[in-house]
Design a protein around this motif. Structure first.
Motif, PDB file in Angstrom:
ATOM      1  N   VAL A  70       0.858  -1.183   0.000  1.00  0.00           N
ATOM      2  CA  VAL A  70       0.000   0.000   0.000  1.00  0.00           C
ATOM      3  C   VAL A  70       0.898   1.239   0.000  1.00  0.00           C
ATOM      4  N   ALA A  71       0.585   2.199  -0.852  1.00  0.00           N
ATOM      5  CA  ALA A  71       1.374   3.433  -0.902  1.00  0.00           C
ATOM      6  C   ALA A  71       0.464   4.631  -1.071  1.00  0.00           C
ATOM      7  N   VAL A  72       0.815   5.726  -0.432  1.00  0.00           N
ATOM      8  CA  VAL A  72       0.154   7.018  -0.653  1.00  0.00           C
ATOM      9  C   VAL A  72       1.240   8.026  -1.002  1.00  0.00           C
ATOM     10  N   GLU A  73       0.866   9.033  -1.775  1.00  0.00           N
ATOM     11  CA  GLU A  73       1.843  10.017  -2.210  1.00  0.00           C
ATOM     12  C   GLU A  73       2.223  10.971  -1.092  1.00  0.00           C
ATOM     13  N   GLU A  74       3.485  11.242  -0.999  1.00  0.00           N
ATOM     14  CA  GLU A  74       4.013  12.289  -0.134  1.00  0.00           C
ATOM     15  C   GLU A  74       4.449  13.389  -1.095  1.00  0.00           C
ATOM     16  N   ARG A  75       3.539  14.343  -1.342  1.00  0.00           N
ATOM     17  CA  ARG A  75       3.734  15.283  -2.438  1.00  0.00           C
ATOM     18  C   ARG A  75       5.064  16.020  -2.350  1.00  0.00           C
ATOM     19  N   GLY A  76       5.770  16.011  -3.501  1.00  0.00           N
ATOM     20  CA  GLY A  76       7.051  16.683  -3.581  1.00  0.00           C
ATOM     21  C   GLY A  76       8.212  15.886  -3.036  1.00  0.00           C
ATOM     22  N   VAL A  77       7.936  14.714  -2.477  1.00  0.00           N
ATOM     23  CA  VAL A  77       8.980  13.907  -1.846  1.00  0.00           C
ATOM     24  C   VAL A  77       9.055  12.524  -2.482  1.00  0.00           C
ATOM     25  N   GLY A  78       7.946  11.829  -2.497  1.00  0.00           N
ATOM     26  CA  GLY A  78       7.899  10.456  -2.986  1.00  0.00           C
ATOM     27  C   GLY A  78       6.661   9.766  -2.477  1.00  0.00           C
ATOM     28  N   TYR A  79       6.837   8.677  -1.724  1.00  0.00           N
ATOM     29  CA  TYR A  79       5.698   7.898  -1.236  1.00  0.00           C
ATOM     30  C   TYR A  79       5.930   7.444   0.195  1.00  0.00           C
ATOM     31  N   ARG A  80       4.836   7.342   0.933  1.00  0.00           N
ATOM     32  CA  ARG A  80       4.809   6.597   2.194  1.00  0.00           C
ATOM     33  C   ARG A  80       4.156   5.256   1.874  1.00  0.00           C
ATOM     34  N   LEU A  81       4.752   4.167   2.353  1.00  0.00           N
ATOM     35  CA  LEU A  81       4.267   2.836   1.982  1.00  0.00           C
ATOM     36  C   LEU A  81       4.505   1.850   3.115  1.00  0.00           C
TER      37      LEU A  81
END
Length: 278
Positions: free
Chosen positions: A124-135
């Motif tokens: 599962v991943a959500v976007e960390e805008r401007g950085v990448g992803y939290r997963l």
């Protein structure tokens, strides 16, 4: 509105998917080469130089799309900033620099837990805008870009998000198509990728909704848009646009709804379609 090359119509907006449309797939991987074929580069730049608005429209996160704009050398120095529809329509931005002008978020908890009940080992991943992803764990190499921040699932969905990615390397795309139908995924919209990859977004959010926002800002209409794509997440965009064209390697359900089908990405099909008009 279905438009054929025999008409006097000319697109004022060229909306382009990235992976599998502008960029070629790497065999056996869920990733694409980060390079633009010369024929595609030339065709896109001809459209831009003719005065058309070139809009990148992808499931990628914003930071994964600006690099493609740079590869296309768009926009020109001194020109208005490029419009970009990211995250399958959940985020609309101008570039450069990155300026998010519109974002749609939703509560993903119920849908995510329903999927994990069926696929407990799913990523599962959500976007960390401007950085990448939290997963919750790392995806196969090359499938995501940016920094990867491992985070428990309960934290991933504790706040409204613009997009959630569910990935199960042990399953297939067909498994996920069936899963979406069985669960219904109330309160969200979803699209299945080329592999066992599921994108979740707010109800009504798609590349078409993001492009509709852009077109409204430009004072234009959907009938002014040429859209080209190859994935299931392009279906709404292709049916919404004045002319929606599927790549030759697209799944049958994408080709069936398109106004026309061009060559595959290995044949520079996007360049062939754009060259009909510019």
């Amino acid at each position: 509105m279905a438009v054929s090359p025999e008409t006097s119509w000319s697109p004022k907006v060229v909306a382009l998917d990235i992976d599998g449309t502008l960029l070629k797939w790497i065999a056996g991987q869920g990733a694409t080469l980060e390079e633009i074929a010369p024929a595609v580069y030339d065709a896109v730049n001809r459209a831009y130089d003719s005065g058309a608005q070139v809009v990148l429209a992808s499931g990628r996160s914003p930071h994964g799309m600006t690099r493609v704009a740079d590869l296309l050398d768009l926009p020109r120095e001194g020109d208005d900033r490029l419009w970009i529809v990211a995250s399958n329509g959940a985020v609309v931005l101008r570039y450069p620099p990155v300026d998010v002008v519109h974002e749609e978020t939703f509560d993903a908890r119920e849908a995510v837990y329903a999927i994990l009940d069926r696929h407990p080992s799913a990523l599962v991943a959500v976007e960390e805008r401007g950085v990448g992803y939290r997963l919750n764990d790392h995806f196969p190499p090359g499938e995501l870009t940016g920094d990867m921040i491992v985070t428990p699932v309960e934290e991933l969905v504790s706040q409204p998000v613009s997009r959630v990615i569910i990935r199960d390397p042990a399953s297939t795309a067909e498994d996920f198509v069936s899963l979406g139908r069985e669960l219904g995924l109330q309160g969200t919209s979803y699209v299945v990728g080329w592999t066992a990859w599921l994108d979740l977004a707010a109800v009504g959010v798609s590349k078409a909704s993001g492009l509709s926002y852009v077109v409204d800002q430009l004072g234009l209409e959907p009938s002014d848009v040429l859209a080209i794509g190859d994935g299931r997440n392009d279906i709404e965009m292709l049916t919404w646009a004045g002319r929606g064209v599927a790549m030759g390697h697209a799944p049958d359900e994408v080709k069936e709804i398109a106004d026309d089908v061009t060559g595959g990405v290995d044949e520079d099909g996007a360049a062939a379609e754009i060259s009909r008009w510019f």
